[in-house]
Motif scaffolding. Structure first.
Motif, PDB file in Angstrom:
ATOM      1  N   HIS A  86     -56.224 -16.497 -10.854  1.00  0.00           N
ATOM      2  CA  HIS A  86     -56.866 -17.700 -10.316  1.00  0.00           C
ATOM      3  C   HIS A  86     -56.386 -18.969 -11.006  1.00  0.00           C
ATOM      4  CE1 HIS A  86     -59.600 -15.192  -8.056  1.00  0.00           C
ATOM      5  NE2 HIS A  86     -59.791 -14.486  -9.143  1.00  0.00           N
ATOM      6  N   GLY A  87     -55.535 -18.804 -12.008  1.00  0.00           N
ATOM      7  CA  GLY A  87     -55.081 -19.965 -12.761  1.00  0.00           C
ATOM      8  C   GLY A  87     -53.589 -19.924 -13.016  1.00  0.00           C
ATOM      9  N   LEU A  88     -53.078 -20.990 -13.555  1.00  0.00           N
ATOM     10  CA  LEU A  88     -51.655 -21.141 -13.825  1.00  0.00           C
ATOM     11  C   LEU A  88     -51.468 -21.575 -15.272  1.00  0.00           C
ATOM     12  CD1 LEU A  88     -48.683 -21.498 -12.848  1.00  0.00           C
ATOM     13  CD2 LEU A  88     -49.296 -23.863 -12.354  1.00  0.00           C
ATOM     14  N   SER A  89     -50.649 -20.836 -16.026  1.00  0.00           N
ATOM     15  CA  SER A  89     -50.314 -21.211 -17.403  1.00  0.00           C
ATOM     16  C   SER A  89     -48.888 -21.725 -17.449  1.00  0.00           C
ATOM     17  CB  SER A  89     -50.424 -20.011 -18.346  1.00  0.00           C
ATOM     18  OG  SER A  89     -51.743 -19.574 -18.432  1.00  0.00           O
ATOM     19  N   VAL A  90     -48.671 -22.818 -18.147  1.00  0.00           N
ATOM     20  CA  VAL A  90     -47.329 -23.356 -18.354  1.00  0.00           C
ATOM     21  C   VAL A  90     -47.194 -23.681 -19.839  1.00  0.00           C
ATOM     22  CG1 VAL A  90     -45.664 -25.138 -17.750  1.00  0.00           C
ATOM     23  CG2 VAL A  90     -47.328 -24.387 -16.046  1.00  0.00           C
ATOM     24  N   LEU A  91     -46.183 -23.102 -20.481  1.00  0.00           N
ATOM     25  CA  LEU A  91     -45.892 -23.385 -21.884  1.00  0.00           C
ATOM     26  C   LEU A  91     -44.696 -24.311 -21.937  1.00  0.00           C
ATOM     27  CD1 LEU A  91     -46.053 -19.731 -23.255  1.00  0.00           C
ATOM     28  CD2 LEU A  91     -47.915 -21.374 -23.046  1.00  0.00           C
ATOM     29  N   TYR A  92     -44.709 -25.249 -22.884  1.00  0.00           N
ATOM     30  CA  TYR A  92     -43.561 -26.142 -23.035  1.00  0.00           C
ATOM     31  C   TYR A  92     -43.394 -26.520 -24.490  1.00  0.00           C
ATOM     32  CZ  TYR A  92     -47.461 -29.377 -22.311  1.00  0.00           C
ATOM     33  OH  TYR A  92     -48.673 -30.011 -22.362  1.00  0.00           O
ATOM     34  N   TRP A  93     -42.136 -26.680 -24.901  1.00  0.00           N
ATOM     35  CA  TRP A  93     -41.838 -26.986 -26.290  1.00  0.00           C
ATOM     36  C   TRP A  93     -40.434 -27.541 -26.387  1.00  0.00           C
ATOM     37  CZ3 TRP A  93     -41.687 -22.251 -24.072  1.00  0.00           C
ATOM     38  CH2 TRP A  93     -40.539 -21.502 -24.223  1.00  0.00           C
ATOM     39  N   THR A  94     -40.112 -28.015 -27.573  1.00  0.00           N
ATOM     40  CA  THR A  94     -38.772 -28.499 -27.858  1.00  0.00           C
ATOM     41  C   THR A  94     -38.315 -27.874 -29.167  1.00  0.00           C
ATOM     42  OG1 THR A  94     -37.384 -30.437 -28.243  1.00  0.00           O
ATOM     43  CG2 THR A  94     -39.660 -30.599 -28.953  1.00  0.00           C
ATOM     44  N   ASN A  95     -37.019 -27.642 -29.304  1.00  0.00           N
ATOM     45  CA  ASN A  95     -36.500 -27.054 -30.537  1.00  0.00           C
ATOM     46  C   ASN A  95     -36.315 -28.091 -31.635  1.00  0.00           C
ATOM     47  OD1 ASN A  95     -36.455 -24.480 -29.489  1.00  0.00           O
ATOM     48  ND2 ASN A  95     -34.395 -24.712 -28.656  1.00  0.00           N
ATOM     49  N   GLN A  96     -36.428 -29.365 -31.300  1.00  0.00           N
ATOM     50  CA  GLN A  96     -36.318 -30.416 -32.298  1.00  0.00           C
ATOM     51  C   GLN A  96     -37.697 -30.608 -32.944  1.00  0.00           C
ATOM     52  OE1 GLN A  96     -35.247 -31.120 -29.053  1.00  0.00           O
ATOM     53  NE2 GLN A  96     -33.073 -30.885 -29.414  1.00  0.00           N
ATOM     54  N   GLN A  97     -37.782 -30.327 -34.221  1.00  0.00           N
ATOM     55  CA  GLN A  97     -39.071 -30.393 -34.918  1.00  0.00           C
ATOM     56  C   GLN A  97     -39.670 -31.798 -34.909  1.00  0.00           C
ATOM     57  OE1 GLN A  97     -40.833 -27.905 -36.015  1.00  0.00           O
ATOM     58  NE2 GLN A  97     -39.288 -26.401 -35.476  1.00  0.00           N
ATOM     59  N   GLU A  98     -38.836 -32.810 -34.824  1.00  0.00           N
ATOM     60  CA  GLU A  98     -39.344 -34.188 -34.886  1.00  0.00           C
ATOM     61  C   GLU A  98     -39.885 -34.688 -33.542  1.00  0.00           C
ATOM     62  OE1 GLU A  98     -35.112 -34.516 -33.592  1.00  0.00           O
ATOM     63  OE2 GLU A  98     -36.113 -33.401 -35.160  1.00  0.00           O
ATOM     64  N   THR A  99     -39.719 -33.897 -32.493  1.00  0.00           N
ATOM     65  CA  THR A  99     -40.149 -34.330 -31.166  1.00  0.00           C
ATOM     66  C   THR A  99     -41.423 -33.600 -30.757  1.00  0.00           C
ATOM     67  OG1 THR A  99     -37.851 -34.698 -30.542  1.00  0.00           O
ATOM     68  CG2 THR A  99     -39.456 -34.585 -28.763  1.00  0.00           C
ATOM     69  N   ALA A 100     -42.500 -34.334 -30.597  1.00  0.00           N
ATOM     70  CA  ALA A 100     -43.753 -33.770 -30.091  1.00  0.00           C
ATOM     71  C   ALA A 100     -43.860 -34.105 -28.609  1.00  0.00           C
ATOM     72  CB  ALA A 100     -44.930 -34.361 -30.862  1.00  0.00           C
ATOM     73  N   LEU A 101     -44.598 -33.299 -27.875  1.00  0.00           N
ATOM     74  CA  LEU A 101     -44.706 -33.483 -26.433  1.00  0.00           C
ATOM     75  C   LEU A 101     -46.153 -33.720 -26.009  1.00  0.00           C
ATOM     76  CD1 LEU A 101     -42.402 -30.572 -25.255  1.00  0.00           C
ATOM     77  CD2 LEU A 101     -41.831 -32.999 -25.353  1.00  0.00           C
ATOM     78  N   ARG A 102     -46.293 -34.445 -24.918  1.00  0.00           N
ATOM     79  CA  ARG A 102     -47.595 -34.676 -24.304  1.00  0.00           C
ATOM     80  C   ARG A 102     -47.429 -34.411 -22.818  1.00  0.00           C
ATOM     81  NH1 ARG A 102     -49.364 -39.272 -21.751  1.00  0.00           N
ATOM     82  NH2 ARG A 102     -47.601 -40.410 -22.576  1.00  0.00           N
ATOM     83  N   GLY A 103     -48.323 -33.597 -22.277  1.00  0.00           N
ATOM     84  CA  GLY A 103     -48.256 -33.270 -20.862  1.00  0.00           C
ATOM     85  C   GLY A 103     -49.267 -34.076 -20.062  1.00  0.00           C
ATOM     86  N   LYS A 104     -48.832 -34.578 -18.936  1.00  0.00           N
ATOM     87  CA  LYS A 104     -49.725 -35.291 -18.026  1.00  0.00           C
ATOM     88  C   LYS A 104     -49.697 -34.564 -16.689  1.00  0.00           C
ATOM     89  CE  LYS A 104     -50.614 -39.656 -15.759  1.00  0.00           C
ATOM     90  NZ  LYS A 104     -50.081 -40.926 -15.347  1.00  0.00           N
TER      91      LYS A 104
END
Length: 141
Positions: A86-104
């Motif tokens: 009933h739901g959807l999971s999406v994982l996201y990341w970057t290999n650069q340690q200095e880059t953080a992500l924000r999902g909208k």
């Protein structure tokens, strides 16, 4: 005097470090109210846009392997949820340690989910979204 400064710094670090680690471990999901629940029997479109200047990785567990997206790349994935999901999971990341992500998240309709990934400050870092079984809610971790 230098020994006193080092001792004070060590004592302060030992006292504050567990508090910082403990407080970040308690971070819970953020709720995003969309008002549009997924309908499992219909095909779903997931549009992912990399709004960063770095390559990022995206994965939909049990549906896709890791997908590498280049800066400013946009991908449209179409699939159908399996029976009982009933739901959807999406994982996201970057290999650069200095880059953080924000999902909208934007859900223009009940069967389309748009995920824009932006660079962010470290403490606002997200790593996953989950479109829940609670109708009209998305969790961002």
């Amino acid at each position: 005097m230098p020994k006193l400064s080092r001792s004070l710094l060590l004592a302060t670090t030992l006292l504050l470090a567990p508090v910082v680690i403990f407080s970040t471990a308690l971070a819970g999901p953020k709720f995003l109210k969309t008002g549009k629940a997924l309908q499992p029997e219909k095909p779903l479109i997931l549009e992912v846009r990399n709004r960063t200047s770095k390559a990022i990785q995206v994965e939909i567990p049990s549906y896709t392997d890791q997908i590498t997206m280049q800066p400013r790349e946009k991908r449209k994935l179409k699939f159908k949820l399996r029976n009982g999901e009933h739901g959807l999971s999406v994982l996201y990341w970057t290999n650069q340690q200095e880059t953080a992500l924000r999902g909208k998240i934007v859900k223009p309709n009940a069967q389309t989910v748009c995920l824009d990934l932006y660079p962010s400050r470290y403490y606002d870092d997200d790593r996953a979204i989950y479109d829940t079984e609670i109708p009209g809610n998305v969790l961002i971790f």
